[in-house]
Structures are given as structure tokens and as C-alpha cells.
Design a protein around this motif. Structure first.
Motif, PDB file in Angstrom:
ATOM      1  N   ASP A 696      -3.832  -4.710   9.371  1.00 49.85           N
ATOM      2  CA  ASP A 696      -3.368  -4.398   7.824  1.00 49.85           C
ATOM      3  C   ASP A 696      -2.550  -2.851   8.002  1.00 49.85           C
ATOM      4  O   ASP A 696      -1.524  -2.717   7.391  1.00 49.85           O
ATOM      5  N   ALA A 697      -3.136  -2.018   8.733  1.00 51.73           N
ATOM      6  CA  ALA A 697      -2.538  -0.848   8.924  1.00 51.73           C
ATOM      7  C   ALA A 697      -1.033  -0.851   9.517  1.00 51.73           C
ATOM      8  O   ALA A 697      -0.154  -0.133   9.223  1.00 51.73           O
ATOM      9  N   ILE A 698      -1.007  -1.986  10.461  1.00 51.70           N
ATOM     10  CA  ILE A 698       0.385  -2.138  11.199  1.00 51.70           C
ATOM     11  C   ILE A 698       1.221  -2.541  10.091  1.00 51.70           C
ATOM     12  O   ILE A 698       2.519  -2.106  10.065  1.00 51.70           O
ATOM     13  N   LEU A 699       0.824  -3.587   9.430  1.00 51.51           N
ATOM     14  CA  LEU A 699       1.623  -4.222   8.501  1.00 51.51           C
ATOM     15  C   LEU A 699       2.119  -3.253   7.395  1.00 51.51           C
ATOM     16  O   LEU A 699       3.408  -3.356   6.803  1.00 51.51           O
ATOM     17  N   GLU A 700       1.166  -2.430   7.071  1.00 54.79           N
ATOM     18  CA  GLU A 700       1.539  -1.270   5.972  1.00 54.79           C
ATOM     19  C   GLU A 700       2.627  -0.296   6.474  1.00 54.79           C
ATOM     20  O   GLU A 700       3.601   0.100   5.667  1.00 54.79           O
ATOM     21  N   ARG A 701       2.513  -0.080   7.715  1.00 57.51           N
ATOM     22  CA  ARG A 701       3.598   1.130   8.388  1.00 57.51           C
ATOM     23  C   ARG A 701       4.711   0.263   8.355  1.00 57.51           C
ATOM     24  O   ARG A 701       5.791   0.838   8.251  1.00 57.51           O
ATOM     25  N   LEU A 702       4.805  -1.161   8.696  1.00 62.01           N
ATOM     26  CA  LEU A 702       6.273  -1.850   8.960  1.00 62.01           C
ATOM     27  C   LEU A 702       6.565  -1.812   7.657  1.00 62.01           C
ATOM     28  O   LEU A 702       7.975  -1.660   7.452  1.00 62.01           O
TER      29      LEU A 702
END
Length: 714
Positions: A696-702
Motif C-alpha cells: 500500500d505504501a508503494i502504491l501511495e508513493r507511485l
């Protein structure tokens, strides 16, 4: 216009000359000088002018100086003789020496002088008691002598009477003695008057001679050839005179007491200078002389950097003085010996400089490391570049450089380097720390390999390095290393790694070179300096920087680069560890590179070094630096597992990217994931990392990155 004739001067009339000269233009008639003008000046004014002219005339001044000089010779001689007489009859000398020893903290010396004074007083008391009894002994001796003399003369007379059968001969010897005394009294009576009249003048002449020998007159009254007769050759006389005028209290008192230097080693020619050793008087230390180094250099007609007073390690109390030739620092340094041809051997060292004596200075590489420092523009790079150029002319040597700044000094060497990293940002600092981590592991591996190759007592040799590429010599430079050691995040670790590597690297063929412009206790860890074999100090600002480079107490001992002048003594440095001497003043070779002037002596050497590598198997390339991405790396090591123990995540990260995560702990992982809301948490009483949180953190950063790119296109 008529021509005016001016009578300039009369010349003897000849056929080719005339006493009248005609000017080519009109000159107005000059008024005749008044013959009555002097009479109009008052007599007292003319008298005053005459007196002033006579008083200020050079002959009058010379006569005044002569009179003052010889008068002061007499007065000074009387003072010196009186002082000697007073010292000879009293214990004043011993009292002075006791005070000097006490001031210097030399208690044993003070006790010794106290004992000498006590012995002097006892002997003086004995002499005085003997003088009290002297009249009685003198009267007795006179009576006994007269009796023996009369008896002897009568015996001689009796012998003559018996021999000549003449009784009157008995008194002949006595009468002859009486006649001798009579004539002696006549002679004394004639000579006594003139001697008595001449005695005061003889005494004055003696006092004058004493004063003249000690130059008791003031400086302004001395003859021109004696006012300053210093010579550029620092022989024993010049050194003694220089010490006499240092202004050191205990030394001045020693000279007044008649101290003269005892020369342990006479002044001899040594290279491009002179060397001597002398024993200093009690109460005077070499540190005191070093405190007056500028005055000493001035007295010897030298620059401070050309005069080096030190104390030999095994000769306490001895002043070891080396004085360079005038202007020896301004002479051009010979070209680097390997500039156009030649190869080197890492195990034998490379030429880097020349000493002030003109001797070549070899920079050792095997079992050595370097600390090079000085202010900007003092010449640090010239010595380091000479070291590196010498190193790469050995085809076995690998070179790496980590420069915590943006400069071009090392760029020409890059084709022959295994690594060159430049910059002072966190990414470059991290690369330098990673290099230290690799070196820490490498020195351990090399130690094991060296033991396998030859046993515990074997040393790395060229043959072993040729046999196994893993043992090839390596030279690693950390320039502007203060940026590394003072870094808030990596500084402490870098210092620990540096000390660990330095302690083991010298045995396994790894040479470290630390370069800095800020050599202080805060910027350079003391353990790093202590473990450095070769220390180089170019011009530095103060004694703190000097001792930070060369070692504690070096400034007080006279081993100091604070006297080097920035911008003038470029390339000149004070070094420790290059030779068996306590220190060396060297001038580094300069391999020129100035693109603006079309000068490049470095590139041909690098190209020659690359040519020497033909046939040498290249080592594996170093990993290319890529900034670590903790979020992506954690996602990679989690794989498809929904939750993984935090300790296991740290273990997987260390395997995934050892350079970045080898030293990580729980706090490091939390600090990296917390900004994204993906940090570890407790589950079932154990710390775990959840895959869903990380994804989720990676998707939010993207998504945030995409929004930022969209904003950029608006």
C-alpha cells in the motif's frame, strides 16, 4: 638682440679654448653679490651657526663616538672585573644558579648548587681563619729564616777563612749580602716612582681591554665594522651571538656568568645547510629556544622556515640546530624522476619529494599509510598525485579515490583507477563508508589468504602478489576526509572502520591516504592519526592543526609547519616518518597540469601506466553505486509472505544489499518505513513487517509521484 656674455670661470688660455662662453640666447644681467651682506647678520647668530655646524660635522660626530666608546670600554671593563671579583669572593654565583634551577623546576640541580655553595662558604671560612693566624706564623717564619740565613752565611764565611787562611773572610758572605740589599734598594728607589705613577694608567688600560673584548660600549658607539658583523655562515661564533640576543632570561644570566657553549657536534656542512649540536645551560630548554625561533632565524640571517632547533630523542638538554642555506626554499625543485620513463615497485616505494638537504625522499607504500594536511593552496595535491602516479607505474597496483569535494585533481588519473567518486553529499559519503566496509572485510580475507599462502610469519611479497590476484597491492585515497569523519550519520562508523582497516592493512598490501584541510581533533579522530606511519603537514594556521597532523607535542618540540607561509612556501611540508630522523622538511615534486596554458605532464604518465597493464588480468569491477530504496527492497525480500518477523527481514535485507543494510537494526528499519506508515508492529507478541502495508505504501508513493509529474506539465 645682442648676445650677453657671461663669464662662467677662468680657464688657462690656450689656442683651442677661451675663458668666455657665449650663450645662444639672451640672459638677463645678474646682480652683483653684496659684499656688505654678512656684516648685517648679528655676531651672535653667526657664532651660533658656526657652533652648530661644528657640532654636527661628521668629524665631530666620529670623535664623539670614539670618546664615548673608549670611555664605556673602561667603565664596562671595571664593571666586569668588579663582578668577577665579587663572584670570586662571595657566594653570589651559587645563589643565582639556585634561583635559576628553582625557576626551571630542577630541584635536584638546585640542591647540587646549594651543596656547592655550602662547600664554598666552608672553604672561605677556613681561609679566613688561616689569615688570622698568618701574622704569628709569618713572624716565626721570618725569625727562623733569618737565623738559618745568618748561620748559613757564617758557615760559608768560615769555610772561605779556612781555605784562604784569612780570618776576615768569615764576614765576607754577610757583607756581600748587605751590598746586594743596598743596590736592590737603590734600584727599587729609582723604579718605584715611575711604576707608582704608571700603575693607574696600566689599570685603566687593563679595564679598557676587558671592556673592548666584551664589547661593553653601546651599539651606536661601536665602529661600523663591529656594529653588525653577522655572517651568512652559521658557525660557532654566529650561533653563540644569535643565542646571546634571543632575549631568554635564564640564557642571558648564563652568558653574564661567563657561560660558553659546549659543542657536542661542531658546525659542519650538511646538504644544503649547516648542522650543529650544543649543550644548553641549566635552566634553559629547547622549548624556550623554539619559542624564539623567529628571533633566532633573524639573528642568523634566515627565514624561520630555514632554521630548525630540536632536541634529539636520546640527548636531553642538547640543542640540535640545522640551518638551511639562504633562499634554499626558493630554488626550483628538480622534475619528477619518472616523468618521461621508468617503472616502480610498490614494495620499494616511489619518489615524491626532495629534502632541504637536496636528498631524494622516497614515499613508502608497502606497510605504510599517510595523513596529508594543510590549508588550501599549500600543495597537498602535488605530493598525493606524485604518490599515485608512482603507484600506477607498478602494473600490479590498484588505485581507488573517494573525494568528498568537487575538484579535478584526480580526473586525469581516472582511466587507470579502479574507482573515482567525487562529491560531498550524503550519497557520496555513503559510498566512501561502503568502501571502508569492503576494506574491513578485505583485510580480514587477505590475512587468511596470506596465512594459507605462506604461514603465520610470511610477509606479502611481489612474488605472492603475482601468484594470486587477490593479493594485489591497493592504494586508496580519502580526500577531504574531514567531511567523512564529521558526518552526522556516518562519521562515528567511518572513524571506527578507518582504525580497524589501518591496523591490519599495512601487512596485507593496502595503503590508505587521508587528505584534509581541517586537521583538528574534532575532524580527524586521534586514533587515525596515531596509527598513521607517514604524516605530512603543509602550511597550517596554528599549533592545533600542526599537532593534529604530526602528532601531539610536535609544535613545542620545534617540529612545526606554522612557520610555512601560505602562497609562498607552496609544496613545502614538514613530515614525520619518511626517514629515520625525527622529522624532515621536504619539497614535493610537481607534475604540472594546467589546461589553460596547454601544459599536461600527468596524462602521458597515465597513458604509460595503462600500457604497462598489458597482460595483467583486470579485477572484477566494483559494484556501481545505486541509492538504496528501503521500501522497495523490503517488498522484494517479503515476497508472497503476508507477515515476516522483523529480525528475518533485516537478515534478508543484509543478503539482498550487503553494502546498504549490513549494519541495520530495528531502529534503522523503523526510521526508513515509518514515513510511509509501513513500519513493523507487534503481532502475537512478536515484531513483524506486513506485506500489505508495504505494498500500500508503494502504491501511495507511485500515486504521489504521478501527481507531481502532472503538476510539472501544467
Amino acid at each position: 638682440m645682442t648676445e650677453n656674455v657671461v663669464r662662467l670661470f677662468k680657464a688657462p688660455p690656450t689656442e683651442a679654448s677661451t675663458s668666455e662662453y657665449v650663450l645662444p640666447h639672451a640672459v638677463p644681467d645678474l646682480p652683483e653679490p653684496s659684499k656688505t651682506a654678512p656684516a648685517t647678520i648679528p655676531l651672535w647668530v653667526r657664532s651660533g651657526r658656526a657652533i652648530k655646524a661644528a657640532a654636527t660635522h661628521e668629524r665631530t660626530r666620529t670623535a664623539g663616538r670614539v670618546a664615548a666608546r673608549h670611555s664605556m670600554y673602561v667603565a664596562g671593563g671595571a664593571r666586569i672585573v668588579a663582578r668577577r671579583a665579587w663572584d670570586g669572593r662571595t657566594a653570589a654565583r651559587y645563589e643565582r644558579m639556585i634561583r635559576v634551577a628553582e625557576v626551571a623546576g630542577q630541584i635536584e640541580e638546585a640542591k647540587e648548587w646549594e651543596e656547592r655553595g655550602r662547600q664554598f662558604r666552608a672553604e672561605r671560612h677556613q681561609r679566613r681563619m688561616e689569615l688570622l693566624a698568618a701574622p704569628q706564623r709569618l713572624a716565626k717564619a721570618t725569625a727562623v729564616g733569618a737565623g738559618w740565613g745568618a748561620g748559613t752565611l757564617l758557615a760559608v764565611g768560615a769555610t772561605l777563612a779556612v781555605s784562604d787562611d784569612d780570618p776576615t773572610q768569615v764576614i765576607t758572605p754577610i757583607m756581600a749580602t748587605v751590598d746586594f740589599i743596598h743596590w736592590l734598594s737603590i734600584i727599587v728607589g729609582v723604579v718605584w716612582g715611575p711604576m707608582l705613577a704608571a700603575a693607574p694608567w696600566i689599570a685603566l688600560l687593563g679595564l679598557w681591554d676587558v671592556g673592548r673584548r666584551r664589547q661593553a660600549a653601546p651599539q651606536w658607539a661601536l665602529p661600523a665594522n663591529q656594529q653588525d658583523d653577522r655572517d651568512v655562515v652559521p658557525d660557532e661564533g654566529a650561533i653563540t651571538a644569535a643565542l646571546r640576543h634571543l632575549g631568554i632570561g635564564p640564557l642571558n644570566r648564563a652568558f653574564k656568568d661567563g657561560w660558553q657553549p659546549r659543542w657536542v657536534s661542531p658546525t659542519t656542512r650538511l646538504g644544503k645547510g649547516y648542522h650543529t649540536q650544543l649543550l644548553l645551560p641549566q635552566g634553559v630548554t629547547v622549548e624556550m629556544v623554539n619559542g624564539k625561533k623567529k628571533v633566532l632565524a633573524h639573528n642568523l640571517l634566515r627565514k624561520p622556515v630555514e632554521v630548525w632547533p630540536t632536541e634529539p630523542p636520546k640527548q636531553p638538554g642538547v640543542l640540535d640546530l640545522w640551518v638551511a642555506d639562504q633562499g634554499s626554499l626558493s630554488e626550483k625543485v628538480a622534475p619528477w624522476p619518472l616523468l618521461t620513463e621508468g617503472t616502480t615497485d610498490y614494495f620499494k616505494g616511489v619518489p615524491v619529494a626532495v629534502s632541504q638537504r637536496g636528498e631524494p625522499i622516497i614515499g613508502k607504500l608497502m606497510a605504510a599509510n599517510y595523513m596529508v594536511g594543510g590549508i588550501m593552496g599549500s600543495g597537498k595535491s602535488s605530493l598525493v598525485i606524485a604518490l599515485l602516479l608512482g603507484a600506477i607505474l607498478d602494473p600490479l597496483v590498484e588505485v581507488e579515490a573517494y573525494v568528498m569535494a568537487y575538484n579535478v585533481d584526480y580526473d586525469p588519473l581516472k582511466p587507470r583507477m579502479r574507482a573515482l567518486v567525487k562529491g560531498d553529499e550524503d550519497e557520496q559519503i555513503e559510498v566512501a563508508v561502503n568502501a571502508l566496509r569492503r576494506l574491513r572485510d578485505e583485510v580480514t580475507e587477505r590475512g587468511k589468504l596470506l596465512e594459507e599462502l605462506g604461514g603465520e610469519t610470511v610477509k606479502l611479497t611481489r612474488e605472492l602478489a603475482l601468484r594470486d590476484p587477490r593479493m594485489r597491492p591497493k592504494v586508496v585515497v580519502f580526500d577531504e576526509c574531514h567531511e567523512l569523519f564529521m558526518h552526522k550519520t556516518y562519521g562515528k562508523e567511518a572513524a571506527e572502520l578507518a582504525v580497524k582497516v589501518m591496523k591490519k592493512a599495512r601487512k596485507v598490501g593496502i595503503t590508505l591516504i587521508w587528505v584534509t584541510v581541517s586537521p583538528t581533533a574534532d575532524s580527524i579522530p586521534r586514533d587515525v592519526t596515531r596509527n598513521t606511519s607517514h604524516r605530512v603537514a603543509f602550511a597550517v594556521g596554528d599549533h592545533i592543526a600542526n599537532d593534529g597532523l604530526l602528532g601531539s607535542g610536535k609544535h613545542k618540540a620545534g617540529i612545526t609547519a606554522t612557520t610555512l607561509i601560505p602562497g609562498e612556501d607552496v609544496g613545502t611540508a614538514v613530515t614525520v616518518g619518511f626517514t629515520s630522523k625525527p622529522f624532515e622538511v621536504v619539497r614535493s615534486h610537481y607534475v604540472a597540469r594546467d589546461p589553460e596554458k596547454g601544459i599536461d605532464e600527468v596524462t602521458p604518465v597515465v597513458e604509460r601506466a595503462i600500457g604497462l597493464r598489458d597482460g595483467v588480468e583486470p579485477l572484477a569491477e566494483l559494484p556501481t553505486f545505486q541509492p538504496a530504496d528501503p521500501l522497495a527492497d523490503v517488498a522484494a525480500v517479503l515476497g508472497d509472505e503476508p507477515r515476516v518477523l522483523t529480525q528475518e527481514v533485516l537478515h534478508r535485507l543484509a543478503e539482498h544489499n550487503p553494502e546498504a543494510y549490513r549494519e541495520w537494526g530495528f531502529a534503522d528499519l523503523k526510521r526508513a518505513l515509518e514515513p510511509y506508515g509501513a513500519e513493523q508492529y507487534k503481532s502475537g507478541g512478536k515484531s513483524v513487517v506486513a506485506r500489505d502495508r508495504v505494498h500500500d505504501a508503494i502504491l501511495e508513493r507511485l500515486a504521489e509521484d504521478a501527481d507531481e509529474e502532472g503538476d510539472d506539465h501544467i
